[in-house]
Design a protein around this motif. Structure first.
Motif, short mmCIF file in Angstrom:
data_model
loop_
_atom_site.label_atom_id
_atom_site.label_comp_id
_atom_site.label_asym_id
_atom_site.label_seq_id
_atom_site.Cartn_x
_atom_site.Cartn_y
_atom_site.Cartn_z
N SER A 1 -3.77 33.59 -10.21
CA SER A 1 -4.85 33.73 -10.79
C SER A 1 -6.63 34.66 -10.46
O SER A 1 -6.92 35.55 -10.64
CB SER A 1 -5.21 32.59 -11.83
OG SER A 1 -6.87 32.66 -12.74
N LYS B 1 1.02 29.11 -3.92
CA LYS B 1 1.19 28.37 -4.85
C LYS B 1 1.71 28.85 -5.18
O LYS B 1 1.98 30.28 -6.31
CB LYS B 1 0.27 27.05 -4.84
CG LYS B 1 -0.90 27.48 -5.72
CD LYS B 1 -1.38 26.28 -6.20
CE LYS B 1 -2.18 27.43 -7.25
NZ LYS B 1 -1.70 26.31 -9.03
N GLY B 2 2.61 28.05 -6.50
CA GLY B 2 3.02 28.36 -7.90
C GLY B 2 4.51 29.25 -7.43
O GLY B 2 5.00 29.17 -6.14
N ARG B 3 4.65 29.50 -8.06
CA ARG B 3 6.19 30.02 -8.76
C ARG B 3 6.74 31.87 -8.23
O ARG B 3 7.79 32.30 -7.34
CB ARG B 3 7.04 29.89 -10.55
CG ARG B 3 6.42 30.51 -10.36
CD ARG B 3 6.97 30.51 -12.53
NE ARG B 3 5.48 29.26 -12.95
CZ ARG B 3 6.18 28.77 -13.90
NH1 ARG B 3 7.62 28.14 -14.42
NH2 ARG B 3 5.53 27.97 -13.91
N LEU B 4 5.30 31.97 -7.59
CA LEU B 4 5.60 33.14 -7.01
C LEU B 4 5.51 33.57 -5.75
O LEU B 4 5.95 34.20 -5.40
CB LEU B 4 3.67 33.94 -7.23
CG LEU B 4 3.81 34.57 -9.65
CD1 LEU B 4 2.53 35.44 -9.48
CD2 LEU B 4 5.45 34.75 -9.59
N LYS C 1 -4.33 30.58 -23.49
CA LYS C 1 -5.09 29.94 -22.17
C LYS C 1 -5.55 32.12 -22.22
O LYS C 1 -6.06 33.12 -21.18
CB LYS C 1 -5.39 30.29 -21.01
CG LYS C 1 -3.69 31.12 -20.32
CD LYS C 1 -3.59 30.01 -18.94
CE LYS C 1 -2.02 30.56 -18.01
NZ LYS C 1 -2.32 30.04 -17.10
N ASP D 1 1.04 39.87 -16.63
CA ASP D 1 0.21 38.77 -17.92
C ASP D 1 -1.63 38.80 -17.52
O ASP D 1 -2.37 38.77 -17.91
CB ASP D 1 0.88 37.74 -18.46
CG ASP D 1 0.85 36.62 -16.92
OD1 ASP D 1 1.09 37.24 -15.74
OD2 ASP D 1 0.70 35.24 -16.71
N LEU D 2 -1.65 38.58 -16.54
CA LEU D 2 -3.21 38.66 -15.94
C LEU D 2 -3.52 38.94 -15.86
O LEU D 2 -5.23 39.15 -15.55
CB LEU D 2 -2.95 37.07 -14.36
CG LEU D 2 -1.87 35.58 -14.18
CD1 LEU D 2 -1.87 36.03 -12.82
CD2 LEU D 2 -2.32 34.82 -14.69
N GLY E 1 0.76 38.36 -11.71
CA GLY E 1 1.88 38.75 -12.65
C GLY E 1 1.15 39.47 -13.43
O GLY E 1 -0.35 39.67 -14.15
N SER F 1 5.88 40.57 -18.98
CA SER F 1 5.40 40.86 -18.12
C SER F 1 6.11 40.25 -16.63
O SER F 1 7.58 40.13 -16.49
CB SER F 1 4.46 39.22 -17.73
OG SER F 1 3.19 39.16 -16.31
N THR G 1 10.00 31.54 -20.08
CA THR G 1 10.78 32.76 -19.50
C THR G 1 12.17 31.77 -19.90
O THR G 1 12.53 32.54 -20.46
CB THR G 1 11.22 31.59 -18.01
OG1 THR G 1 9.21 32.01 -17.53
CG2 THR G 1 11.73 32.16 -17.18
N GLY H 1 9.41 36.82 -11.45
CA GLY H 1 8.06 36.37 -12.04
C GLY H 1 8.38 36.86 -13.12
O GLY H 1 7.14 37.11 -14.09
N HIS H 2 9.06 37.26 -13.77
CA HIS H 2 9.58 37.34 -15.63
C HIS H 2 9.01 36.29 -16.34
O HIS H 2 9.75 35.55 -16.64
CB HIS H 2 10.93 37.68 -15.55
CG HIS H 2 11.47 39.00 -14.71
ND1 HIS H 2 11.20 40.13 -15.31
CD2 HIS H 2 12.26 39.76 -14.17
CE1 HIS H 2 11.81 40.99 -14.74
NE2 HIS H 2 12.23 40.62 -13.46
N ALA H 3 8.39 36.79 -17.25
CA ALA H 3 7.41 35.85 -18.40
C ALA H 3 7.26 37.13 -19.25
O ALA H 3 6.88 37.71 -19.39
CB ALA H 3 6.73 35.09 -17.31
N1 ATP Z 1 8.03 30.64 -16.83
C1 ATP Z 1 6.45 30.39 -16.52
N2 ATP Z 1 5.56 30.12 -16.86
C2 ATP Z 1 4.35 30.33 -16.33
N3 ATP Z 1 3.90 31.96 -15.18
C3 ATP Z 1 5.15 32.33 -15.16
C4 ATP Z 1 6.31 32.48 -15.53
N4 ATP Z 1 7.40 32.92 -14.98
C5 ATP Z 1 6.44 33.63 -14.53
N5 ATP Z 1 4.78 33.52 -14.22
C6 ATP Z 1 3.98 33.85 -13.40
O1 ATP Z 1 3.16 32.99 -12.57
C7 ATP Z 1 1.71 33.41 -12.46
C8 ATP Z 1 1.51 32.17 -12.40
O2 ATP Z 1 1.93 31.20 -12.91
P1 ATP Z 1 2.09 29.74 -11.96
O3 ATP Z 1 2.22 28.48 -13.14
O4 ATP Z 1 3.43 29.82 -11.18
O5 ATP Z 1 0.56 29.54 -10.86
P2 ATP Z 1 -1.15 29.29 -11.42
O6 ATP Z 1 -0.78 29.68 -12.67
O7 ATP Z 1 -1.81 29.77 -10.64
O8 ATP Z 1 -1.09 27.72 -11.14
P3 ATP Z 1 -1.15 26.39 -12.12
O9 ATP Z 1 -0.02 27.15 -13.63
O10 ATP Z 1 -1.41 25.82 -11.84
O11 ATP Z 1 -2.53 27.71 -12.73
C9 ATP Z 1 2.27 34.14 -14.24
O12 ATP Z 1 0.21 34.01 -15.00
C10 ATP Z 1 2.54 34.97 -14.58
O13 ATP Z 1 2.97 35.64 -14.22
#
Ligand code: ATP
Ligand code: PRP
Ligand code: MG
Length: 320
Positions: A57, A12-15, A139, A76-77, A74, A203, A182, A98-100
């Motif tokens: 995560s 899920k999410g942006r990745l 966080k 960062d994680l 990422g 990241s 981002t 996934g640049h941030a």
């Molecule tokens: N604008 C952004 N905001 C947050 N994360 C981003 C962004 N751009 C890239 N990422 C990357 O995506 C990773 C996961 O973030 P994302 O919000 O997509 O999923 P998630 O954290 O697993 O879901 P949730 O936010 O619902 O907990 C981040 O740790 C980071 O490495």
């Protein structure tokens, strides 16, 4: 226990979409079970691989514990959630999505605070004036502690925040924040500014290998195959096939290599073919025309396989 290679990819999410596209580009077709809620999958044609769909995560945690061999997550994680990442995982390749940035941001209204040193300066007076130390909402707890210590900021407290962190200063639950950004839109909307030297980490998504996973022979062989496809696509993406009608000497070929990084593939009388870094194609073409070429063509490549597989070499060197 299964001997298979387990590859974890974001569910899920942006990745998620970018990760799927990344595997597809390398000719690795991820198949998911029947529904979107099926969290196990496979890679077409690779029997000894199992795919696990998880949150970014969760992927990071499993890489640290050695529950999966490969994961897309990422950086960062990785830096935040894995203690001693250098001994637990290998960052095999940055993936270009996934640049941030993980940043320290303060209210725009704090005109005297521009850099981390200013933060160290105000921290003491802050306690005298407000009867409490600075509070930082985040966080990214470990990342914050390391960075603040490097910059000599000691008198502060972390307020753990798992969502809407940017709202904490306005809500009065913190004074500043450490979070990921981002476009900067969320920071701007909350009247926050990034400190000039407050970018903690740039990241992006990485392909990460777990050093503690059970690297059976089967898993190693599957990893080698996957990494050779990924490497072949990566080289192809940054390389062009350049063809010229020109008669070059051995010295000429050598010069093209030294000047432009162009590897001669073949020379057939009046034509020469090179694999050339994309960025150098125009310069190489100019140079070839200077050497008498009538025309020079450049073409995209799908894959460039090499007998030596740099990505696998990098990982294999770190296993056992
Ligand atoms: N604008 C952004 N905001 C947050 N994360 C981003 C962004 N751009 C890239 N990422 C990357 O995506 C990773 C996961 O973030 P994302 O919000 O997509 O999923 P998630 O954290 O697993 O879901 P949730 O936010 O619902 O907990 C981040 O740790 C980071 O490495
Ligand atoms: O600089 P920007 O482009 O504005 O993006 C940064 C924002 O995006 C992320 O939130 P997300 O949408 O993932 O929500 P979350 O905080 O619930 O993870 C992140 O936590 C920031 O709040
Ligand atoms: Mg998020």
């Amino acid at each position: 226990m299964t001997k298979k290679l387990i590859v974890a990819t974001p569910s899920k999410g942006r990745l998620q979409e970018n990760a799927n596209a990344f595997f597809a580009r390398a000719g690795l077709e991820l198949t998911q079970g029947r529904g979107a809620r099926d969290y196990r999958g496979a890679i077409a044609g690779l029997e000894s691989v199992e795919v696990a769909y998880l949150s970014a995560s969760e992927i990071t945690g499993r890489l640290a514990r050695g529950d999966v061999h490969f994961g897309v997550t990422g950086e960062d994680l990785v830096r935040e959630e894995i203690a001693d990442p250098g001994n637990k995982v290998e960052l095999i390749a940055p993936l270009g999505f996934g640049h941030a940035n993980v940043v320290v941001a303060a209210p725009q209204a704090w005109i005297d605070v521009r850099v981390m040193a200013d933060l160290a300066d105000i921290a003491d007076g802050f306690r005298a004036r407000h009867g409490r130390g600075l509070r930082v909402a985040t966080k990214y707890i470990n990342t914050t502690r390391r960075f603040f210590a490097q910059h000599g900021v000691g008198d502060y407290r972390i307020v753990e925040s798992s969502g809407a962190t940017e709202g904490a200063p306005a809500a009065g639950s913190a004074d500043l924040i450490v979070d990921i950004t981002t476009t900067g839109a969320t920071l701007a909307a909350n009247a926050l500014k990034v400190l000039d030297d407050g970018v903690i980490l740039r990241s992006q998504a990485n392909l990460v290998a777990s050093l503690g996973a059970p690297w059976s022979e089967t898993a190693r062989e599957a990893a080698r195959v996957i990494l050779s496809r990924i490497a072949a696509e990566e080289i192809a993406r940054t390389t062009r096939e350049v063809c010229a009608t020109v008669a070059l000497t051995e010295e000429g070929l050598h010069e093209a290599h030294v000047k432009f990084g162009a590897s001669p593939r073949e020379r057939n009388g009046e034509t020469a073919t090179f694999n050339c870094p994309t960025k150098q194609v125009a310069a190489l073409a100019d140079w070839l025309i200077g050497k008498g070429a009538r025309n020079v063509t450049s073409a995209k490549l799908d894959y460039v396989f090499h007998a030596g597989n740099a990505l696998w070499g990098k990982l294999a060197g770190r296993l056992d």
